[in-house]
Motif scaffolding. Structure first.
Motif, PDB file in Angstrom:
ATOM      1  N   UNK A 144       0.829  -1.211   0.000  1.00  0.00           N
ATOM      2  CA  UNK A 144       0.000   0.000   0.000  1.00  0.00           C
ATOM      3  C   UNK A 144       0.855   1.250   0.000  1.00  0.00           C
ATOM      4  N   UNK A 145       1.953   1.221   0.685  1.00  0.00           N
ATOM      5  CA  UNK A 145       2.842   2.377   0.711  1.00  0.00           C
ATOM      6  C   UNK A 145       3.487   2.593  -0.662  1.00  0.00           C
ATOM      7  N   UNK A 146       3.801   1.499  -1.363  1.00  0.00           N
ATOM      8  CA  UNK A 146       4.350   1.642  -2.725  1.00  0.00           C
ATOM      9  C   UNK A 146       3.312   2.263  -3.655  1.00  0.00           C
ATOM     10  N   UNK A 147       2.069   1.815  -3.550  1.00  0.00           N
ATOM     11  CA  UNK A 147       1.006   2.409  -4.367  1.00  0.00           C
ATOM     12  C   UNK A 147       0.820   3.886  -4.019  1.00  0.00           C
ATOM     13  N   UNK A 148       0.963   4.185  -2.751  1.00  0.00           N
ATOM     14  CA  UNK A 148       0.800   5.581  -2.321  1.00  0.00           C
ATOM     15  C   UNK A 148       1.896   6.455  -2.905  1.00  0.00           C
ATOM     16  N   UNK A 149       3.130   5.925  -2.909  1.00  0.00           N
ATOM     17  CA  UNK A 149       4.238   6.704  -3.478  1.00  0.00           C
ATOM     18  C   UNK A 149       3.987   6.976  -4.965  1.00  0.00           C
ATOM     19  N   UNK A 150       3.527   5.972  -5.724  1.00  0.00           N
ATOM     20  CA  UNK A 150       3.245   6.149  -7.155  1.00  0.00           C
ATOM     21  C   UNK A 150       2.131   7.162  -7.365  1.00  0.00           C
ATOM     22  N   UNK A 151       1.085   7.064  -6.504  1.00  0.00           N
ATOM     23  CA  UNK A 151      -0.028   7.998  -6.645  1.00  0.00           C
ATOM     24  C   UNK A 151       0.414   9.417  -6.332  1.00  0.00           C
ATOM     25  N   UNK A 152       1.295   9.560  -5.328  1.00  0.00           N
ATOM     26  CA  UNK A 152       1.788  10.902  -5.007  1.00  0.00           C
ATOM     27  C   UNK A 152       2.616  11.471  -6.152  1.00  0.00           C
ATOM     28  N   UNK A 153       3.431  10.615  -6.758  1.00  0.00           N
ATOM     29  CA  UNK A 153       4.239  11.075  -7.890  1.00  0.00           C
ATOM     30  C   UNK A 153       3.365  11.492  -9.075  1.00  0.00           C
ATOM     31  N   UNK A 154       2.325  10.702  -9.366  1.00  0.00           N
ATOM     32  CA  UNK A 154       1.423  11.051 -10.472  1.00  0.00           C
ATOM     33  C   UNK A 154       0.709  12.368 -10.181  1.00  0.00           C
ATOM     34  N   UNK A 155       0.226  12.509  -8.981  1.00  0.00           N
ATOM     35  CA  UNK A 155      -0.492  13.738  -8.643  1.00  0.00           C
ATOM     36  C   UNK A 155       0.435  14.941  -8.728  1.00  0.00           C
ATOM     37  N   UNK A 156       1.683  14.774  -8.339  1.00  0.00           N
ATOM     38  CA  UNK A 156       2.626  15.891  -8.396  1.00  0.00           C
ATOM     39  C   UNK A 156       2.917  16.288  -9.832  1.00  0.00           C
ATOM     40  N   UNK A 157       3.060  15.298 -10.731  1.00  0.00           N
ATOM     41  CA  UNK A 157       3.305  15.606 -12.139  1.00  0.00           C
ATOM     42  C   UNK A 157       2.128  16.363 -12.741  1.00  0.00           C
ATOM     43  N   UNK A 158       0.935  15.920 -12.451  1.00  0.00           N
ATOM     44  CA  UNK A 158      -0.230  16.602 -13.011  1.00  0.00           C
ATOM     45  C   UNK A 158      -0.333  18.019 -12.493  1.00  0.00           C
ATOM     46  N   UNK A 159       0.093  18.252 -11.247  1.00  0.00           N
ATOM     47  CA  UNK A 159      -0.009  19.585 -10.678  1.00  0.00           C
ATOM     48  C   UNK A 159       1.037  20.526 -11.283  1.00  0.00           C
ATOM     49  N   UNK A 160       2.157  19.989 -11.751  1.00  0.00           N
ATOM     50  CA  UNK A 160       3.198  20.831 -12.335  1.00  0.00           C
ATOM     51  C   UNK A 160       2.938  21.162 -13.816  1.00  0.00           C
ATOM     52  N   UNK A 161       2.109  20.348 -14.426  1.00  0.00           N
ATOM     53  CA  UNK A 161       1.808  20.579 -15.844  1.00  0.00           C
ATOM     54  C   UNK A 161       0.857  21.779 -15.958  1.00  0.00           C
ATOM     55  N   UNK A 162       0.950  22.468 -17.084  1.00  0.00           N
ATOM     56  CA  UNK A 162       0.077  23.608 -17.368  1.00  0.00           C
ATOM     57  C   UNK A 162      -1.368  23.126 -17.378  1.00  0.00           C
ATOM     58  N   UNK A 180      -7.113   7.176  -2.579  1.00  0.00           N
ATOM     59  CA  UNK A 180      -7.351   5.741  -2.430  1.00  0.00           C
ATOM     60  C   UNK A 180      -6.097   5.020  -1.923  1.00  0.00           C
ATOM     61  N   UNK A 181      -4.941   5.428  -2.446  1.00  0.00           N
ATOM     62  CA  UNK A 181      -3.698   4.807  -1.995  1.00  0.00           C
ATOM     63  C   UNK A 181      -3.444   5.110  -0.518  1.00  0.00           C
ATOM     64  N   UNK A 182      -3.743   6.335  -0.105  1.00  0.00           N
ATOM     65  CA  UNK A 182      -3.575   6.687   1.312  1.00  0.00           C
ATOM     66  C   UNK A 182      -4.521   5.883   2.194  1.00  0.00           C
ATOM     67  N   UNK A 183      -5.739   5.667   1.727  1.00  0.00           N
ATOM     68  CA  UNK A 183      -6.708   4.874   2.484  1.00  0.00           C
ATOM     69  C   UNK A 183      -6.255   3.425   2.616  1.00  0.00           C
ATOM     70  N   UNK A 184      -5.670   2.895   1.500  1.00  0.00           N
ATOM     71  CA  UNK A 184      -5.193   1.516   1.569  1.00  0.00           C
ATOM     72  C   UNK A 184      -4.024   1.378   2.561  1.00  0.00           C
TER      73      UNK A 184
END
Length: 355
Positions: A144-162, A180-184
């Protein structure tokens, strides 16, 4: 004149009485013998000398006839209920420490031991299961922590994009995946906590099962009654086939250690102290003086520990010389070769002075 004197002499002499001739004279009296008086005087002198010698010798000793042999008397009784299977000892038999005295039927206790061991094995298996659950829960946390790290990375990329370059749908999906990853992760950590609690409970159950096994083994051990010390059997009342209950007396065991309890008058205690040498004469073993040593003096008179102690503060008071128990310990190897038992009368002689 001569005729008158002759008549006077004839009047003093009775008629027909014969006069002893003057030439014989009076017989001398026999003197009394002084021999009985000399014998009596000699006997009295010997008695006086013997008394003085005895007093000179006795003043170095403190003695009393209020003394007896004491020893440990163990009352053997049952600790559990049961039927007597065998009694392998006899009255007055000498036994050693740990020797079997009485055997009870142990089938019920053996079943209890087997049951407790089975429950302990089950508890041990449960502990193993709980440990596996904990390992699985920890693994789930890592996933679950690995999924959370991936989800955090994806969310960060989307936030940096225009924002004009991505759609609102993609941004919302990345945010939802992060939540969802944080909940898991939280759920996996909760499973770890639950697994730890289950493991603690399982270990507690295992310890309880182990205690139950020990208790059952103790009950099983109580079916064999052993001698608590070396000594001789006395007052054996138990028989094979008797059903006994906890606390019921079976026999007595008189230990092999002996000492003397001498009750000396309180007026004599000033001359007695531990370490003094004692010569003990036992009525049952005449002619032998056993060597002993003063061990201790009881702090309290015998009347203080009686069932009904005297209450001197009420009523009329009469002073009575109290007696204090003095413990005397044997250190004579000859004692084991003679029939000595607790309760026998003795006369101790404590050397209080001299050599």
């Amino acid at each position: 004149m001569d005729a008158v004197n002759e008549r006077a002499r004839s009047n003093r002499t009775p008629a027909g009485a014969s006069q002893a001739p003057d030439s014989a004279g009076d017989a001398p009296s026999r003197p009394r013998s002084r021999r009985p008086f000399l014998i009596l005087a000699a006997v009295l002198l010997v008695l006086v000398i013997a008394g003085v010698v005895y007093w000179l010798h006795a003043r170095h000793f403190a003695t009393t006839d209020d003394a007896q042999i004491d020893g440990p008397i163990h009352r053997i009784s049952a600790r559990i209920s049961g039927q007597v299977v065998s009694v392998p000892v006899h009255q007055n038999e000498h036994v050693t420490k740990g020797q079997i005295l009485v055997v009870l039927d142990n089938r019920t206790e053996q079943v209890a031991v087997d049951r407790a061991r089975a429950q302990r094995a089950q508890a041990a298996a449960d502990v193993g299961t709980r440990q596996a659950d904990l390992m699985e829960a920890n693994a789930n946390v890592e996933v679950a922590q690995a999924d959370l790290v991936k989800a955090q990375q994806d969310a960060t990329r989307y936030q940096r994009v225009n924002p004009q370059a991505i759609t609102r749908t993609n941004l919302d999906a990345a945010t939802s995946a992060l939540r969802a990853a944080q909940a898991r992760v939280d759920a996996a950590k909760a499973q770890v906590s639950a697994a730890k609690a289950g493991l603690v409970a399982a270990k507690a159950s295992l310890r309880a099962a182990g205690v139950a096994v020990e208790s059952a083994q103790l009950q099983l051990g109580y079916t064999t009654i052993r001698a608590p010390a070396s000594g001789s059997i006395a007052e054996r009342t138990v028989r094979t086939g008797n059903v006994v209950s906890p606390g019921s007396g079976l026999m007595a065991l008189v230990g092999d250690r002996y000492w003397v309890t001498a009750n000396y008058k309180e007026t004599e205690l000033g001359r007695i102290h531990p370490g003094q040498h004692v010569r003990v004469y036992i009525d049952a073993v005449p002619g032998i003086g056993f060597h002993a040593v003063v061990s201790s003096i009881q702090r309290g008179t015998g009347s203080v520990f009686s069932l009904l102690p005297a209450e001197n503060a009420t009523g009329n008071y009469v002073k009575i010389v109290q007696r204090v128990p003095v413990r005397i310990t044997f250190d004579d190897k000859r004692l084991s070769k003679n029939p000595v038992s607790p309760g026998m009368s003795v006369e101790p002689y404590i050397r209080i002075s001299g050599k």
